[in-house]
Design a protein around this motif. Structure first.
Motif, PDB file in Angstrom:
ATOM      1  N   THR A 219       0.830  -1.201   0.000  1.00  0.00           N
ATOM      2  CA  THR A 219       0.000   0.000   0.000  1.00  0.00           C
ATOM      3  C   THR A 219       0.868   1.256   0.000  1.00  0.00           C
ATOM      4  O   THR A 219       1.818   1.371   0.771  1.00  0.00           O
ATOM      5  CB  THR A 219      -0.922   0.029   1.244  1.00  0.00           C
ATOM      6  N   VAL A 220       0.539   2.176  -0.899  1.00  0.00           N
ATOM      7  CA  VAL A 220       1.315   3.410  -1.018  1.00  0.00           C
ATOM      8  C   VAL A 220       0.969   4.341   0.137  1.00  0.00           C
ATOM      9  O   VAL A 220      -0.202   4.647   0.380  1.00  0.00           O
ATOM     10  CB  VAL A 220       1.030   4.104  -2.361  1.00  0.00           C
ATOM     11  N   ARG A 221       1.973   4.761   0.866  1.00  0.00           N
ATOM     12  CA  ARG A 221       1.778   5.693   1.971  1.00  0.00           C
ATOM     13  C   ARG A 221       1.595   7.110   1.423  1.00  0.00           C
ATOM     14  O   ARG A 221       2.266   7.507   0.480  1.00  0.00           O
ATOM     15  CB  ARG A 221       2.974   5.666   2.917  1.00  0.00           C
ATOM     16  N   GLN A 222       0.694   7.842   2.017  1.00  0.00           N
ATOM     17  CA  GLN A 222       0.459   9.226   1.615  1.00  0.00           C
ATOM     18  C   GLN A 222       1.434  10.136   2.356  1.00  0.00           C
ATOM     19  O   GLN A 222       1.415  10.209   3.584  1.00  0.00           O
ATOM     20  CB  GLN A 222      -0.984   9.618   1.898  1.00  0.00           C
ATOM     21  N   ARG A 223       2.259  10.784   1.608  1.00  0.00           N
ATOM     22  CA  ARG A 223       3.345  11.570   2.192  1.00  0.00           C
ATOM     23  C   ARG A 223       2.786  12.634   3.146  1.00  0.00           C
ATOM     24  O   ARG A 223       1.894  13.411   2.805  1.00  0.00           O
ATOM     25  CB  ARG A 223       4.162  12.231   1.088  1.00  0.00           C
ATOM     26  N   GLY A 224       3.345  12.648   4.368  1.00  0.00           N
ATOM     27  CA  GLY A 224       2.949  13.646   5.348  1.00  0.00           C
ATOM     28  C   GLY A 224       1.632  13.377   6.049  1.00  0.00           C
ATOM     29  O   GLY A 224       1.173  14.216   6.831  1.00  0.00           O
ATOM     30  N   LEU A 225       1.018  12.201   5.816  1.00  0.00           N
ATOM     31  CA  LEU A 225      -0.277  11.910   6.428  1.00  0.00           C
ATOM     32  C   LEU A 225      -0.095  11.394   7.856  1.00  0.00           C
ATOM     33  O   LEU A 225       0.520  10.353   8.084  1.00  0.00           O
ATOM     34  CB  LEU A 225      -1.054  10.878   5.606  1.00  0.00           C
ATOM     35  N   ILE A 226      -0.648  12.123   8.796  1.00  0.00           N
ATOM     36  CA  ILE A 226      -0.630  11.757  10.212  1.00  0.00           C
ATOM     37  C   ILE A 226      -2.041  11.382  10.610  1.00  0.00           C
ATOM     38  O   ILE A 226      -3.000  12.090  10.301  1.00  0.00           O
ATOM     39  CB  ILE A 226      -0.151  12.949  11.075  1.00  0.00           C
ATOM     40  N   ILE A 227      -2.180  10.252  11.294  1.00  0.00           N
ATOM     41  CA  ILE A 227      -3.500   9.747  11.690  1.00  0.00           C
ATOM     42  C   ILE A 227      -3.574   9.658  13.208  1.00  0.00           C
ATOM     43  O   ILE A 227      -2.627   9.238  13.877  1.00  0.00           O
ATOM     44  CB  ILE A 227      -3.764   8.349  11.083  1.00  0.00           C
ATOM     45  N   ALA A 228      -4.724  10.037  13.751  1.00  0.00           N
ATOM     46  CA  ALA A 228      -5.059   9.753  15.150  1.00  0.00           C
ATOM     47  C   ALA A 228      -6.414   9.062  15.147  1.00  0.00           C
ATOM     48  O   ALA A 228      -7.320   9.483  14.428  1.00  0.00           O
ATOM     49  CB  ALA A 228      -5.128  11.045  15.962  1.00  0.00           C
ATOM     50  N   ASP A 289     -13.311   0.605   9.981  1.00  0.00           N
ATOM     51  CA  ASP A 289     -12.110  -0.024   9.437  1.00  0.00           C
ATOM     52  C   ASP A 289     -10.895   0.877   9.659  1.00  0.00           C
ATOM     53  O   ASP A 289     -10.484   1.618   8.759  1.00  0.00           O
ATOM     54  CB  ASP A 289     -12.294  -0.302   7.940  1.00  0.00           C
ATOM     55  N   PRO A 290     -10.297   0.827  10.861  1.00  0.00           N
ATOM     56  CA  PRO A 290      -9.114   1.662  11.111  1.00  0.00           C
ATOM     57  C   PRO A 290      -7.932   1.301  10.238  1.00  0.00           C
ATOM     58  O   PRO A 290      -7.070   2.145   9.962  1.00  0.00           O
ATOM     59  CB  PRO A 290      -8.810   1.400  12.587  1.00  0.00           C
ATOM     60  N   PHE A 291      -7.881   0.058   9.765  1.00  0.00           N
ATOM     61  CA  PHE A 291      -6.730  -0.393   8.980  1.00  0.00           C
ATOM     62  C   PHE A 291      -6.662   0.299   7.618  1.00  0.00           C
ATOM     63  O   PHE A 291      -5.585   0.457   7.049  1.00  0.00           O
ATOM     64  CB  PHE A 291      -6.762  -1.913   8.827  1.00  0.00           C
ATOM     65  N   GLU A 292      -7.809   0.709   7.110  1.00  0.00           N
ATOM     66  CA  GLU A 292      -7.812   1.455   5.854  1.00  0.00           C
ATOM     67  C   GLU A 292      -6.992   2.738   5.992  1.00  0.00           C
ATOM     68  O   GLU A 292      -6.258   3.129   5.091  1.00  0.00           O
ATOM     69  CB  GLU A 292      -9.247   1.789   5.449  1.00  0.00           C
ATOM     70  N   TRP A 293      -7.125   3.396   7.151  1.00  0.00           N
ATOM     71  CA  TRP A 293      -6.354   4.605   7.410  1.00  0.00           C
ATOM     72  C   TRP A 293      -4.905   4.278   7.748  1.00  0.00           C
ATOM     73  O   TRP A 293      -3.973   4.942   7.268  1.00  0.00           O
ATOM     74  CB  TRP A 293      -6.983   5.377   8.572  1.00  0.00           C
ATOM     75  N   LEU A 294      -4.704   3.270   8.579  1.00  0.00           N
ATOM     76  CA  LEU A 294      -3.360   2.972   9.076  1.00  0.00           C
ATOM     77  C   LEU A 294      -2.421   2.506   7.971  1.00  0.00           C
ATOM     78  O   LEU A 294      -1.210   2.739   8.035  1.00  0.00           O
ATOM     79  CB  LEU A 294      -3.439   1.912  10.178  1.00  0.00           C
ATOM     80  N   LEU A 295      -2.954   1.843   6.959  1.00  0.00           N
ATOM     81  CA  LEU A 295      -2.112   1.334   5.882  1.00  0.00           C
ATOM     82  C   LEU A 295      -1.631   2.423   4.937  1.00  0.00           C
ATOM     83  O   LEU A 295      -0.677   2.210   4.181  1.00  0.00           O
ATOM     84  CB  LEU A 295      -2.866   0.261   5.085  1.00  0.00           C
ATOM     85  N   ALA A 297      -1.182   5.758   6.182  1.00  0.00           N
ATOM     86  CA  ALA A 297      -0.581   6.819   6.996  1.00  0.00           C
ATOM     87  C   ALA A 297       0.927   6.658   7.108  1.00  0.00           C
ATOM     88  O   ALA A 297       1.453   5.548   7.073  1.00  0.00           O
ATOM     89  CB  ALA A 297      -1.202   6.813   8.390  1.00  0.00           C
ATOM     90  N   GLU A 298       1.618   7.788   7.303  1.00  0.00           N
ATOM     91  CA  GLU A 298       3.055   7.727   7.589  1.00  0.00           C
ATOM     92  C   GLU A 298       3.309   7.619   9.087  1.00  0.00           C
ATOM     93  O   GLU A 298       4.327   7.045   9.494  1.00  0.00           O
ATOM     94  CB  GLU A 298       3.754   8.968   7.034  1.00  0.00           C
ATOM     95  N   VAL A 299       2.376   8.129   9.899  1.00  0.00           N
ATOM     96  CA  VAL A 299       2.549   8.090  11.348  1.00  0.00           C
ATOM     97  C   VAL A 299       1.180   7.966  12.011  1.00  0.00           C
ATOM     98  O   VAL A 299       0.215   8.601  11.574  1.00  0.00           O
ATOM     99  CB  VAL A 299       3.237   9.368  11.897  1.00  0.00           C
ATOM    100  N   GLY A 320       2.620  -1.994  10.092  1.00  0.00           N
ATOM    101  CA  GLY A 320       3.947  -1.480   9.800  1.00  0.00           C
ATOM    102  C   GLY A 320       4.005   0.034   9.833  1.00  0.00           C
ATOM    103  O   GLY A 320       4.891   0.644   9.220  1.00  0.00           O
ATOM    104  N   THR A 321       3.079   0.657  10.566  1.00  0.00           N
ATOM    105  CA  THR A 321       2.995   2.116  10.628  1.00  0.00           C
ATOM    106  C   THR A 321       3.693   2.636  11.883  1.00  0.00           C
ATOM    107  O   THR A 321       3.346   2.210  12.988  1.00  0.00           O
ATOM    108  CB  THR A 321       1.521   2.569  10.634  1.00  0.00           C
ATOM    109  N   PRO A 322       4.652   3.536  11.753  1.00  0.00           N
ATOM    110  CA  PRO A 322       5.352   4.081  12.920  1.00  0.00           C
ATOM    111  C   PRO A 322       4.394   4.801  13.874  1.00  0.00           C
ATOM    112  O   PRO A 322       3.367   5.341  13.456  1.00  0.00           O
ATOM    113  CB  PRO A 322       6.360   5.059  12.311  1.00  0.00           C
TER     114      PRO A 322
END
Length: 393
Positions: A219-228, A289-295, A297-299, A320-322
């Motif tokens: 899954t391609v990470r979205q650059r600069g995307l921070i998730i809470a 579905d939190p995994f949709e966001w976590l996959l 996200a960059e952080v 695998g999300t920091p």
């Protein structure tokens, strides 16, 4: 109520199943979970996943609940029997729960959350000794902090009785060593009554399979995307996160998505507007579905004031999300192994939080190592750990 429980104390790890996966001698044959409602958050979901996983060991499992319908009902495996405790709320549920336990006749009654634990204790205490199950109570939060900050009044009230109730249960299981120390030091619970669950049912089998697929890791990470991710309530302290993000945006291109819903939404909207961050912060609402966001996200950031464990931290590791988290009582430090698996910062310190997020965005992660760390929190592993802590003499 006299305890007849015999088990390892302290941090308990092991396997109460034989090589065929069935229950070993000494483990209970029928476990009933008391869950206030088939709705709610992590504590209810964990219990359901544990119930499902236990059936695979050959254990008979029942769920006793005041609300048999709810968004979590679809998670319950067909092999798990659901019994309706006919009461409208916990405060008036004791007699109905006692009657349901008497009808179902489990070997063990397992409850989670302070208010439900008190109701379970009262119901079991009223039963005839011949039909009384062993009582195992899970403490799923940071007791001393939750006593005043838990978002639910019934839990805050129940913590006033926690010392008395937990001291008389057959077993108390905590999710962290910190919670165990808290119950011993601040609630007077005898140490021999308490074991630490070294695993929690966070990753269910379908999710484990999903995350093992090549397309998940690609899954391609979205650059600069921070998730809470978490309920919009005071104990999650999203206001500090917004302040930290405002500082971060001064020198880092990033955007923040807060996934969740709750009573703090108006205050968070005001804070976003006050900082002029409407184009960079999204309140996305609740998600199934939190995994949709976590996959993507960059952080993942957790700004909580306290956590029982921090399931979302484990979900992020599994993707695998920091992670960046406050070093709050008690879960994050234990989940992140003292900071080895993610950045830990003081509670309510926006400057430290912003700096940790910036460092994490700039550091290439070892995603495989993060995923491996989450493996001990599968439902199957947690069920085996639970059975280890429920062998009776």
């Amino acid at each position: 109520m006299k305890s007849t429980f015999h088990a390892n104390v302290g941090v308990s790890v092991g396997d109460a199943t034989d090589i065929s996966g069935h229950v070993a001698v000494g483990a209970p044959s029928h476990i009933a979970f008391f869950i206030r409602a088939l709705d709610g958050g992590g504590a209810q979901r964990d219990a359901i996943l544990l119930a499902n996983a236990l059936t695979a060991t050959g254990t008979k499992v029942s769920i006793l609940t005041l609300v048999p319908e709810g968004r979590l009902a679809s998670l319950v495996d067909d092999s798990v029997a659901i019994h309706h405790v006919r009461a409208k709320r916990l405060a008036t549920a004791v007699n109905a729960l006692r009657g349901t336990i008497n009808k179902v006749k489990p070997d063990v009654l397992l409850s989670s959350e302070a208010a439900a634990n008190v109701a379970a204790f009262a119901a079991v205490s009223l039963l005839n000794a011949k039909v009384r199950p062993r009582l195992v109570l899970r403490e799923v939060t940071a007791p001393s902090v939750a006593k005043t900050l838990d978002p639910y009044f019934q839990n805050r009230l129940a913590f006033r009785l926690a010392g008395y109730v937990y001291s008389r249960a057959d077993r108390v299981l905590t999710l962290t060593a910190g919670a165990r120390r808290d119950l011993i030091s601040n609630f007077g619970v005898p140490p021999e009554r308490i074991s630490v669950m070294t695993s929690n049912a966070v990753i269910d089998p379908s999710t484990a399979e999903r995350l093992s697929r090549p397309e998940a890791t690609a899954t391609v990470r979205q650059r600069g995307l921070i998730i809470a991710i978490g309920r919009l309530s005071p104990e999650k302290d999203h206001l500090t996160l917004i302040e930290a993000f405002a500082d971060l945006r001064k020198h880092t291109r990033a955007r923040l998505v807060i996934v969740g819903e709750g009573p703090m939404r108006p205050a968070l909207e005001d804070a976003i507007a006050r900082h002029g961050l409407g184009d960079f912060i999204t309140l996305a609402g609740a998600s199934s579905d939190p995994f949709e966001w976590l996959l993507k996200a960059e952080v993942l950031v957790s700004s909580s004031k306290f956590e029982g464990l921090g399931n979302v931290l484990i979900e992020a590791l599994a993707c695998g999300t920091p992670v960046v988290s406050t070093d709050c009582p008690y879960g994050p430090r234990e989940v992140l192994e003292g900071g080895r698996l993610g950045q830990l910062v003081p509670v309510a310190d926006p400057k430290a939080l912003a700096s940790a997020i910036e460092r994490t965005l700039a550091t290439p992660p070892d995603r495989a190592a993060l995923r491996r760390a989450a493996e001990k929190h599968t439902a199957r592993h947690a069920a085996r750990c639970l059975l280890t802590n429920m062998q009776f003499g």
